[in-house]
Structures are given as structure tokens and as C-alpha cells.
Design a protein around this motif. Structure first.
Motif, short mmCIF file in Angstrom:
data_model
loop_
_atom_site.label_atom_id
_atom_site.label_comp_id
_atom_site.label_asym_id
_atom_site.label_seq_id
_atom_site.Cartn_x
_atom_site.Cartn_y
_atom_site.Cartn_z
N THR A 10 0.82 -1.22 0.00
CA THR A 10 0.00 0.00 0.00
C THR A 10 0.85 1.26 0.00
O THR A 10 0.34 2.35 -0.27
N TRP A 11 2.15 1.18 0.34
CA TRP A 11 2.96 2.37 0.46
C TRP A 11 3.14 3.09 -0.87
O TRP A 11 3.32 4.30 -0.91
N ARG A 12 3.09 2.34 -1.97
CA ARG A 12 3.23 2.99 -3.28
C ARG A 12 2.07 3.96 -3.55
O ARG A 12 2.26 5.04 -4.12
N TYR A 13 0.87 3.56 -3.17
CA TYR A 13 -0.29 4.45 -3.35
C TYR A 13 -0.19 5.67 -2.43
O TYR A 13 -0.56 6.78 -2.82
N ARG A 14 0.29 5.47 -1.22
CA ARG A 14 0.46 6.62 -0.32
C ARG A 14 1.50 7.58 -0.89
O ARG A 14 1.34 8.80 -0.83
N TRP A 15 2.60 7.02 -1.41
CA TRP A 15 3.62 7.87 -2.01
C TRP A 15 3.06 8.66 -3.18
O TRP A 15 3.31 9.87 -3.32
N ALA A 16 2.32 8.00 -4.08
CA ALA A 16 1.74 8.68 -5.24
C ALA A 16 0.77 9.77 -4.81
O ALA A 16 0.75 10.87 -5.39
N ARG A 17 -0.04 9.49 -3.79
CA ARG A 17 -1.00 10.50 -3.33
C ARG A 17 -0.27 11.73 -2.77
O ARG A 17 -0.62 12.88 -3.08
N ARG A 18 0.76 11.51 -1.95
CA ARG A 18 1.51 12.64 -1.39
C ARG A 18 2.21 13.43 -2.49
O ARG A 18 2.24 14.68 -2.46
N GLN A 19 2.79 12.73 -3.47
CA GLN A 19 3.47 13.43 -4.56
C GLN A 19 2.50 14.29 -5.36
O GLN A 19 2.80 15.44 -5.70
N ASN A 20 1.32 13.75 -5.67
CA ASN A 20 0.34 14.50 -6.46
C ASN A 20 -0.18 15.70 -5.68
O ASN A 20 -0.40 16.78 -6.25
N GLU A 21 -0.40 15.54 -4.38
CA GLU A 21 -0.87 16.68 -3.57
C GLU A 21 0.20 17.77 -3.52
O GLU A 21 -0.11 18.95 -3.62
N ARG A 22 1.45 17.37 -3.37
CA ARG A 22 2.54 18.35 -3.31
C ARG A 22 2.71 19.06 -4.64
O ARG A 22 2.88 20.28 -4.69
N ARG A 23 2.70 18.31 -5.73
CA ARG A 23 2.83 18.92 -7.05
C ARG A 23 1.69 19.89 -7.34
O ARG A 23 1.90 20.97 -7.89
#
Length: 374
Positions: A10-23
Motif C-alpha cells: 500500500t505504500w506505493r499508493y500513499r507515495w503517489a497521493r503525497r506526490q500529487n498533492e505536493r505537485r
């Protein structure tokens, strides 16, 4: 239920969500600054066309207008200022659209207030109707003009007046006053179209700087370094320690006194007078000592800067005035980063700003610590 990929993580989805929010957050900040600047340039463009003035705007003022003179703007609250010492001001020009920081209602050094009243801008002169009399600055006799970049003060020099004088305005009206004064000077030399053309160029150039929407990060782009606290930097340090510690231990040699053995002479042979090192100890020491130079990692030249593909560091080189769009993915940028109009610097709290060269750079982040170089 948490979303997982084909491996069940599940960590990959958390990473993608954080990256998209930051971008998205950085993009909205940059686009907001771009839109504010675009709106201001277009407002000035409209004002440059429509600010024609009229003689009727001077009705009720204790001011007699020439036959071809019209009033462009009236500022009710203004103060007359004079310089205590002689100074040479730059010649008046038609530069417009230059972004300025927040102006303050303060007096620069060597400037004093001598009167207060109403400022009137016509297409032939600037007039201050004060309590002690009237002060005129005719554009045809103007030799110097300077707008203070930090205070809402405009200083003027004319041929028939020895002392430099000017006006002090409220900060909220100073920017438009300066623009209309430039238009009035342009009218006096029949160059208003040059001001309009300059604004058109600024609008076109600014349109090319519009931030582009960032790409969407997907779970498949996540790297294992995202699982390490501190990210890539921590992983690099840990890998270096993993290589260097065994090498250091090997080079230090055995600490057990039993690792050296006393040579015992065979019957009939002469007795040995020294000690011999065991073959195991010798074989364990020599190869590792000679191979340590091969596995010692060579640190990248960054002088404390985070690892980044752009090659930015704190060591030296050239200032970064047009950073790469992905700079905030590798450095911790200040809010409103893309509003800056200088070069890249690091603040005392570790964030980076694009306002280097300005006295207000990193003002809310402890001041400027050092420059980012490329």
C-alpha cells in the motif's frame, strides 16, 4: 480497505497521493502568482489606452489650466518633500510594468516633509496644491526622476529649481500614481504609444512564463527509497557506513592477544627468538587493507545541497535565475516560490527562495543563509 498493487503493498499508493498533492499545491501557488501579475499588466494596458483626462476634471481646483492642458489624475492626500543635500537623479524614462515590493510610508535618509496638500497630474505638469502655496514640476523642464523602490516617495529635479523635491503618497496609491505620471510624461513628449507597445511586449513575455500543470505521479513510479525515513539522503549515508565500517574494522587488525603465537622450535632445530603472526590473521588483514581504496565511495560535490538531477549545489559557480520546473521536487521551496524575481538562495530555516538579491529575500524564514549555485 486499503488499495494495493500486484505485490500487495500500500505504500506505493500513499507515495503517489503525497506526490500529487505536493505537485498540485506548488502548481497552484505558481499559477496564482502568475495570474496576479498577468491581471496587473492587463489592467495597466487598459489604463494606458483609456486614461485621456479632461479639463472638466480640474473644476473646483485652485488651478488655472492652459488651453491644451487636461487633468489626468487627482490625489487628495500628498505631502511635499525636499532633499537636504544635492543629488543627481536618473533622467526620466518611459519604463513601466516593473514589479515592485510592498512600499512603506517612510522617508528615505536626507528627505524631509515641508508641506501637505493635493497632487494633480496633468498632461503638462505635476502640481502640488499645498497649505503654504503651490509647487509645479513642468515635464518640459524635468531633468531627473526617481521612484524610491522601498518608500512611497517620488523625487523630481527641474531646470529652474536648485533643490530636489517631490511628493510622499500613501503606499496604496503610489504605484498607480507613478504609472499615470509616466503616461503624462509620455504625452508631453508624444510617446504614449511607446508605453502601450512596451506593455504589449511584457504581456506576451509573461504569457510564455505561464506554469504548466504537473504530470500525475503513479504508484509504479515509487522507489524503495520512499520507504526509508529521510529518503535518498538517508539511504546514501547508510550505504556509505555499511561499506566503510567493515573496512575500518579490517584495517584496525585483531585485538585478541591470542591471535599471535609463539613459534616453538622442533627438536634439534634452533629456538626461534621472535613471534610469528598466524597465517589466518595475515590472510584476513592484507587483502582487505589493499582493497579498501577500491570500495571507498567518492562523495558527490554538493557542499550540503540535497541530491538533484539539475546539479545545483552550495559550493560555487553561477547563480540560478531561471531554475528548472522540478526544483521544488528536490528542494524545500518557500510558499509563493515562483513569485520571486531574483536568484536561488537558501534561507536560514532550510527552505529555498527565488528572491535572491532583494533585501526582503527569506524575510519570513530567518534571512538568507547562502546562495544556490549551478
Amino acid at each position: 480497505m486499503a488499495r494495493t498493487d500486484s505485490t500487495g503493498s500500500t505504500w506505493r499508493y500513499r507515495w503517489a497521493r503525497r506526490q500529487n498533492e505536493r505537485r498540485l499545491r506548488l502548481f497552484r501557488s505558481a499559477e496564482g502568482g502568475w495570474r496576479r501579475r498577468d491581471d496587473e499588466l492587463r489592467r495597466l494596458r487598459t489604463l494606458a489606452e483609456q486614461c485621456q483626462g479632461s479639463a472638466a476634471a480640474g473644476d473646483g481646483l485652485p488651478l488655472e489650466l492652459a488651453p491644451d492642458e487636461v487633468v489626468l489624475r487627482v490625489v487628495p492626500a500628498a505631502q511635499l518633500v525636499e532633499m537636504r543635500h544635492d543629488a543627481v537623479l536618473p533622467a526620466p524614462d518611459l519604463t513601466v510594468g516593473t514589479p515592485t515590493g510592498r512600499l512603506r510610508r517612510r522617508l528615505p535618509d536626507g528627505v524631509r516633509i515641508t508641506d501637505a496638500g493635493m497632487a494633480v497630474i496633468t498632461n503638462r505638469r505635476l502640481v502640488l496644491l499645498g497649505g503654504r502655496g503651490r509647487r509645479d514640476w513642468a515635464y518640459g523642464r524635468m531633468t531627473g526622476l526617481a521612484h524610491d523602490p522601498h518608500a512611497s516617495v517620488t523625487l523630481i529635479q527641474v531646470l529652474d529649481r536648485r533643490r530636489t523635491s517631490g511628493v510622499l503618497l500613501r503606499p496604496d496609491v503610489a504605484a498607480e500614481f507613478r504609472f499615470v505620471l509616466t503616461l503624462a510624461f509620455a504625452d508631453a513628449i508624444e510617446q504614449r504609444q511607446a508605453v502601450i507597445d512596451q506593455l504589449d511586449d511584457l504581456i506576451d513575455e509573461h504569457a510564455r512564463l505561464r506554469p504548466s500543470r504537473p504530470g500525475i505521479a503513479t504508484p509504479g513510479q515509487a522507489r524503495l527509497l520512499a520507504l526509508v525515513p529521510g529518503g535518498r539522503r538517508t539511504a546514501v549515508v547508510a550505504a556509505a557506513l555499511a561499506v566503510m565500517v567493515p573496512v575500518a574494522l579490517a584495517n584496525s587488525g585483531p585485538s585478541d592477544p591470542t591471535s599471535t603465537e609463539t613459534a616453538v622450535a622442533a627438536p634439534g632445530a634452533p629456538a626461534a627468538t621472535g613471534t610469528a603472526t598466524s597465517p589466518r590473521a595475515a590472510s584476513a588483514t592484507t587483502p582487505r587493507a589493499t582493497g579498501s581504496a577500491k570500495v571507498s565511495p567518492k562523495p558527490e560535490r554538493r557542499c550540503g545541497a540535497p541530491e538533484n538531477p539539475m546539479g545545483y549545489d552550495f559550493c560555487g559557480g553561477k547563480r540560478v535565475r531561471e531554475p528548472a520546473r522540478e526544483v521544488c521536487e528536490h528542494f524545500d521551496c518557500v510558499p509563493g516560490f515562483w513569485d520571486g524575481r531574483g536568484y536561488l538562495v537558501q534561507c536560514e530555516n532550510g527552505k529555498v527562495s527565488l528572491a535572491g538579491g532583494s533585501p526582503r529575500a527569506c524575510g519570513l524564514h530567518g534571512g538568507v543563509r547562502r546562495t544556490v549555485w549551478t
